[in-house]
Design a protein around this motif. Structure first.
Motif, PDB file in Angstrom:
ATOM      1  N   ALA A 156       0.843  -1.213   0.000  1.00 51.94           N
ATOM      2  CA  ALA A 156       0.000   0.000   0.000  1.00 51.94           C
ATOM      3  C   ALA A 156       0.870   1.253   0.000  1.00 51.94           C
ATOM      4  CB  ALA A 156      -0.928  -0.019   1.209  1.00 51.94           C
ATOM      5  N   ARG A 157       0.663   2.102  -1.003  1.00 49.54           N
ATOM      6  CA  ARG A 157       1.401   3.358  -1.082  1.00 49.54           C
ATOM      7  C   ARG A 157       0.788   4.347  -0.092  1.00 49.54           C
ATOM      8  NH1 ARG A 157       4.199   6.298  -5.277  1.00 49.54           N
ATOM      9  NH2 ARG A 157       3.689   8.503  -5.194  1.00 49.54           N
ATOM     10  N   PRO A 158       1.611   5.078   0.676  1.00 48.35           N
ATOM     11  CA  PRO A 158       1.027   6.070   1.589  1.00 48.35           C
ATOM     12  C   PRO A 158       0.099   7.009   0.810  1.00 48.35           C
ATOM     13  CG  PRO A 158       3.373   5.837   2.014  1.00 48.35           C
ATOM     14  CD  PRO A 158       3.066   5.023   0.785  1.00 48.35           C
ATOM     15  N   PRO A 159      -1.130   7.208   1.294  1.00 47.40           N
ATOM     16  CA  PRO A 159      -2.137   7.919   0.494  1.00 47.40           C
ATOM     17  C   PRO A 159      -1.706   9.340   0.101  1.00 47.40           C
ATOM     18  CG  PRO A 159      -2.943   7.442   2.732  1.00 47.40           C
ATOM     19  CD  PRO A 159      -1.675   6.708   2.577  1.00 47.40           C
ATOM     20  N   VAL A 160      -1.046  10.038   1.032  1.00 50.76           N
ATOM     21  CA  VAL A 160      -0.565  11.388   0.696  1.00 50.76           C
ATOM     22  C   VAL A 160       0.958  11.389   0.897  1.00 50.76           C
ATOM     23  CG1 VAL A 160      -0.877  13.858   1.066  1.00 50.76           C
ATOM     24  CG2 VAL A 160      -2.721  12.265   1.648  1.00 50.76           C
ATOM     25  N   PRO A 161       1.723  11.079  -0.154  1.00 49.71           N
ATOM     26  CA  PRO A 161       3.171  10.914   0.019  1.00 49.71           C
ATOM     27  C   PRO A 161       3.833  12.139   0.640  1.00 49.71           C
ATOM     28  CG  PRO A 161       2.498  10.204  -2.166  1.00 49.71           C
ATOM     29  CD  PRO A 161       1.286  10.818  -1.526  1.00 49.71           C
ATOM     30  N   GLU A 162       3.333  13.340   0.302  1.00 40.34           N
ATOM     31  CA  GLU A 162       3.956  14.563   0.830  1.00 40.34           C
ATOM     32  C   GLU A 162       3.856  14.630   2.344  1.00 40.34           C
ATOM     33  OE1 GLU A 162       1.716  14.441  -1.562  1.00 40.34           O
ATOM     34  OE2 GLU A 162       2.930  14.934  -3.319  1.00 40.34           O
ATOM     35  N   GLU A 163       2.875  13.939   2.904  1.00 35.94           N
ATOM     36  CA  GLU A 163       2.677  14.018   4.356  1.00 35.94           C
ATOM     37  C   GLU A 163       3.296  12.842   5.109  1.00 35.94           C
ATOM     38  OE1 GLU A 163      -1.517  14.550   5.015  1.00 35.94           O
ATOM     39  OE2 GLU A 163      -1.535  16.415   3.862  1.00 35.94           O
ATOM     40  N   ALA A 164       3.792  11.846   4.345  1.00 32.18           N
ATOM     41  CA  ALA A 164       4.391  10.683   5.021  1.00 32.18           C
ATOM     42  C   ALA A 164       5.748  11.068   5.606  1.00 32.18           C
ATOM     43  CB  ALA A 164       4.569   9.549   4.015  1.00 32.18           C
ATOM     44  N   ASP A 165       6.026  10.629   6.843  1.00 34.43           N
ATOM     45  CA  ASP A 165       7.352  10.921   7.393  1.00 34.43           C
ATOM     46  C   ASP A 165       8.368   9.938   6.803  1.00 34.43           C
ATOM     47  OD1 ASP A 165       6.989   8.545   8.755  1.00 34.43           O
ATOM     48  OD2 ASP A 165       6.545   9.495  10.675  1.00 34.43           O
ATOM     49  N   ASP A 166       9.663  10.185   7.078  1.00 31.62           N
ATOM     50  CA  ASP A 166      10.725   9.392   6.450  1.00 31.62           C
ATOM     51  C   ASP A 166      10.599   7.905   6.783  1.00 31.62           C
ATOM     52  OD1 ASP A 166      11.692  11.672   5.370  1.00 31.62           O
ATOM     53  OD2 ASP A 166      13.435  11.862   6.701  1.00 31.62           O
ATOM     54  N   ALA A 167      10.219   7.598   8.021  1.00 32.88           N
ATOM     55  CA  ALA A 167      10.116   6.194   8.428  1.00 32.88           C
ATOM     56  C   ALA A 167       9.007   5.488   7.649  1.00 32.88           C
ATOM     57  CB  ALA A 167       9.868   6.100   9.932  1.00 32.88           C
ATOM     58  N   THR A 168       7.867   6.162   7.493  1.00 30.73           N
ATOM     59  CA  THR A 168       6.731   5.585   6.752  1.00 30.73           C
ATOM     60  C   THR A 168       7.113   5.371   5.290  1.00 30.73           C
ATOM     61  OG1 THR A 168       5.265   6.817   8.210  1.00 30.73           O
ATOM     62  CG2 THR A 168       4.279   5.894   6.205  1.00 30.73           C
ATOM     63  N   TRP A 169       7.749   6.383   4.711  1.00 28.92           N
ATOM     64  CA  TRP A 169       8.134   6.298   3.299  1.00 28.92           C
ATOM     65  C   TRP A 169       9.203   5.206   3.109  1.00 28.92           C
ATOM     66  CZ3 TRP A 169       5.638   7.562  -0.762  1.00 28.92           C
ATOM     67  CH2 TRP A 169       6.274   7.572  -2.011  1.00 28.92           C
ATOM     68  N   GLY A 170      10.164   5.142   4.023  1.00 28.68           N
ATOM     69  CA  GLY A 170      11.210   4.105   3.962  1.00 28.68           C
ATOM     70  C   GLY A 170      10.605   2.719   4.058  1.00 28.68           C
ATOM     71  N   ASP A 171       9.603   2.573   4.920  1.00 27.74           N
ATOM     72  CA  ASP A 171       8.934   1.282   5.067  1.00 27.74           C
ATOM     73  C   ASP A 171       8.250   0.893   3.756  1.00 27.74           C
ATOM     74  OD1 ASP A 171       7.936  -0.789   7.183  1.00 27.74           O
ATOM     75  OD2 ASP A 171       6.179  -0.280   5.984  1.00 27.74           O
ATOM     76  N   TYR A 172       7.594   1.870   3.126  1.00 32.18           N
ATOM     77  CA  TYR A 172       6.894   1.604   1.860  1.00 32.18           C
ATOM     78  C   TYR A 172       7.890   1.210   0.757  1.00 32.18           C
ATOM     79  CZ  TYR A 172       4.901   2.843  -2.666  1.00 32.18           C
ATOM     80  OH  TYR A 172       4.535   2.822  -3.983  1.00 32.18           O
ATOM     81  N   VAL A 173       9.008   1.925   0.695  1.00 24.79           N
ATOM     82  CA  VAL A 173       9.950   1.696  -0.414  1.00 24.79           C
ATOM     83  C   VAL A 173      10.775   0.424  -0.202  1.00 24.79           C
ATOM     84  CG1 VAL A 173      11.920   2.652  -1.679  1.00 24.79           C
ATOM     85  CG2 VAL A 173      10.086   4.160  -0.942  1.00 24.79           C
ATOM     86  N   PHE A 174      11.243   0.205   1.034  1.00 24.82           N
ATOM     87  CA  PHE A 174      12.270  -0.821   1.233  1.00 24.82           C
ATOM     88  C   PHE A 174      11.848  -2.046   2.049  1.00 24.82           C
ATOM     89  CE2 PHE A 174      14.912   3.136   0.812  1.00 24.82           C
ATOM     90  CZ  PHE A 174      15.470   2.811  -0.409  1.00 24.82           C
ATOM     91  N   HIS A 175      11.010  -1.864   3.050  1.00 21.84           N
ATOM     92  CA  HIS A 175      10.724  -2.980   3.960  1.00 21.84           C
ATOM     93  C   HIS A 175       9.721  -3.939   3.324  1.00 21.84           C
ATOM     94  CE1 HIS A 175      12.821  -0.308   6.593  1.00 21.84           C
ATOM     95  NE2 HIS A 175      12.746  -1.135   7.612  1.00 21.84           N
ATOM     96  N   ARG A 176       9.914  -5.227   3.601  1.00 19.55           N
ATOM     97  CA  ARG A 176       9.086  -6.252   2.972  1.00 19.55           C
ATOM     98  C   ARG A 176       8.643  -7.284   4.009  1.00 19.55           C
ATOM     99  NH1 ARG A 176       8.750  -2.797   0.042  1.00 19.55           N
ATOM    100  NH2 ARG A 176       9.468  -2.571  -2.099  1.00 19.55           N
ATOM    101  N   LYS A 177       7.551  -7.987   3.701  1.00 22.21           N
ATOM    102  CA  LYS A 177       7.069  -9.023   4.629  1.00 22.21           C
ATOM    103  C   LYS A 177       8.012 -10.208   4.657  1.00 22.21           C
ATOM    104  CE  LYS A 177       2.126  -8.094   4.282  1.00 22.21           C
ATOM    105  NZ  LYS A 177       1.068  -8.276   3.286  1.00 22.21           N
TER     106      LYS A 177
END
Lengths: 417, 97
Positions: free
Chosen positions: B27-48
């Motif tokens: 799931a892509r953060p709904p408002v990328p501009e408002e996502a903090d670095d940790a949230t964005w990093g989790d979306y881009v790099f972290h995996r199940k």
């Protein structure tokens, strides 16, 4: 008291028909409490325990291994050791490891058969050669030995290699690290186990960690197949299974686990006395002291924990080796192994504290962890002992995946992933 | 060797025809501009990266070139099925609920 290996002990035990040798490491029952628990009895885990006891005086340590020592990736890899990485952070970390390798047999009083026969990275395109020259220059600036070779110099060192321009991917040159080489991987596990055991570390085999005990954001211990074992500090060094352990703590890691294969040929006369790697045709080969060709290649593209690899990857690897060494085309292969490697997005390891106090992870070594075994254990022991990273692994923390300070080493990883 | 069925071509083919394209339905953060670095990093790099059933994307590169969803077991490599991204998403969300 463990044996002290020497010519004298060999003669003495020889006179007693070799029946008086003591086991190299003890197999104690797990205690209820330890200062530190290391999860994973591979090379990195055993090295961590060894340096915790030796350099930081923390001897009440348990290493928990679900199988037996030397039964996983530690003793099933292509044994290549080098430190020719591009970026400063990686070059310093791997060079720290290489320097420890150079004195390891003496330090452990155990022959790990470290052989500095050199490692050659072959280039097949103009872009390969530009990358090789850039990396060799970066290595020299970081105090890492590096030489750029012409095709004729390669041929002089490795006579069986095909440097003609009749091949599909002609050899245009290579980088060479003379101090690189190979070591006997089983001996690395056994040597560190023996060294750690002698210093008081409990090595507990057949003990699988099934859960992590966390209270109030702090680690308290682990659930295992042999009961709960408590400790305020837990270091996880479980390679392919790191994500599984992290999930027990409610953590997510930037890792994907993939099968990586290696295979070994029948024994032959000495025919190649260095390590030859190619990123472009994508295979690497060296010859073991028993005379076998030890061949490796890339990972399966998909994630998996199946400890077997796809047949088409073997075909791809064999094709790459025969591209460089046509005379190997009729060599028979003896055995093959698929191990699970934990691949990070920047092809660099993660050696880090976590948001759970006292819980540390050393993972993400991907396809190239063996070369780092002593260095990895050394800096991870420092990280656990001081609850603060060693200067050499500060850049390899988990937060780089939030700050964006990645260390992009795909080019120096030698394996496409 | 995995045998994968392309839901677009309706053909079961060997894995070499396909290219693995990572975890599905991140799931892509709904408002990328408002996502903090940790949230964005989790979306881009972290995996199940689970040990078990895994929803993933494959592309039929040597066929129709379309991307689709596969549910595969990461230890046994058993494939439970493959779906178009839209059809699979409904099942995936049902499982997550």
């Amino acid at each position: 008291m463990a044996n002290r290996y020497s010519l004298w002990s060999l003669i003495k035990n020889g006179l007693k028909h070799h029946e008086s040798w003591q086991p190299a490491w003890k197999s104690p029952q797990p205690k209820k409490n330890y200062d530190v628990i290391i999860v994973g009895g591979g090379g990195h885990g055993l090295a961590t325990a060894y340096y915790l006891a030796k350099e930081h005086g923390i001897k009440n340590v348990a290493v928990l291994e679900k199988g037996y020592l030397g039964g996983g990736n530690t003793a099933r890899n292509t044994t290549i050791i080098r430190s020719n990485y591009l970026w400063d952070e990686a070059a310093h970390l791997y060079e720290h490891g290489l320097k420890l390798w150079e004195g390891l047999s003496q330090d452990l009083n155990f022959n790990v058969m470290f052989s500095q026969r050199g490692v050659m990275n072959v280039g097949h395109t103009l872009q390969d050669m530009r990358d090789i020259e850039r990396r060799a220059n970066a290595n020299l600036l970081n105090g890492v030995d590096a030489v750029v070779m012409t095709p004729q110099e390669i041929k002089d060192m490795v006579p069986l290699i095909d440097i003609s321009n009749r091949t599909r991917y002609p050899i245009m040159g290579a980088s060479f690290q003379p101090r690189g080489g190979v070591a006997r991987h089983d001996a690395v596990a056994w040597g560190f186990a023996r060294g750690a055991s002698e210093l008081g570390v409990d090595i507990i085999e057949q003990c699988e960690v099934t859960g992590l005990i966390i209270e109030g954001g702090r680690i308290k211990g682990v659930n295992t197949s042999r009961g709960d074992i408590m400790a305020d500090r837990v270091g996880c060094v479980a390679a392919g299974n790191s994500s599984v352990l992290a999930k027990m703590a409610g953590l997510r890691l930037p890792l994907e686990s993939h099968p990586l294969q290696a295979f070994v040929s029948e024994s032959m006369k000495p025919c190649i006395d260095t390590v030859v790697m190619s990123n472009a045709v994508h295979g690497y080969v060296s010859q073991s002291d028993k005379g076998e060709l030890v061949i490796g290649a890339g990972i399966d593209s998909y994630t998996g924990y199946g400890q077997r690899g796809s047949p088409h990857v073997i075909e791809h690897t064999a094709a790459a080796i025969i591209e460089m060494f046509p005379s190997f085309s009729r060599v028979r292969m003896n055995r093959q192994w698929g191990g699970i490697v934990d691949v990070s997005p920047d092809a660099c390891p993660i050696i880090s504290k976590t948001r759970i106090k006292g819980l540390y992870f050393n993972c993400g070594w991907g396809t190239g962890g063996f070369k780092a075994t002593p260095g990895s254990g050394n800096v991870f022991a420092h990280t656990i002992a001081h609850d603060d990273p060693h200067p050499l692994n500060r850049a390899f923390s988990l937060d780089r995946f939030a700050t964006g300070h990645l260390i992009d080493e795909h080019g120096a990883a030698a394996v496409a992933h | 060797m995995l045998i994968i069925t392309c839901p677009h071509c309706q053909e079961a083919r060997e894995e070499e025809e396909f290219s693995y394209a990572g975890e599905a339905y991140i799931a892509r953060p709904p408002v990328p501009e408002e996502a903090d670095d940790a949230t964005w990093g989790d979306y881009v790099f972290h995996r199940k990266n689970p040990r078990g059933w895994h929803w993933e994307q494959w592309q039929h590169v040597a066929g129709c070139r379309k991307v689709f969803a596969v549910k595969r077991h990461t230890v046994s490599y058993e494939i439970a099925g493959s779906w178009t991204l839209a059809d699979g998403k409904a099942l995936y969300l049902e499982e997550q609920a």
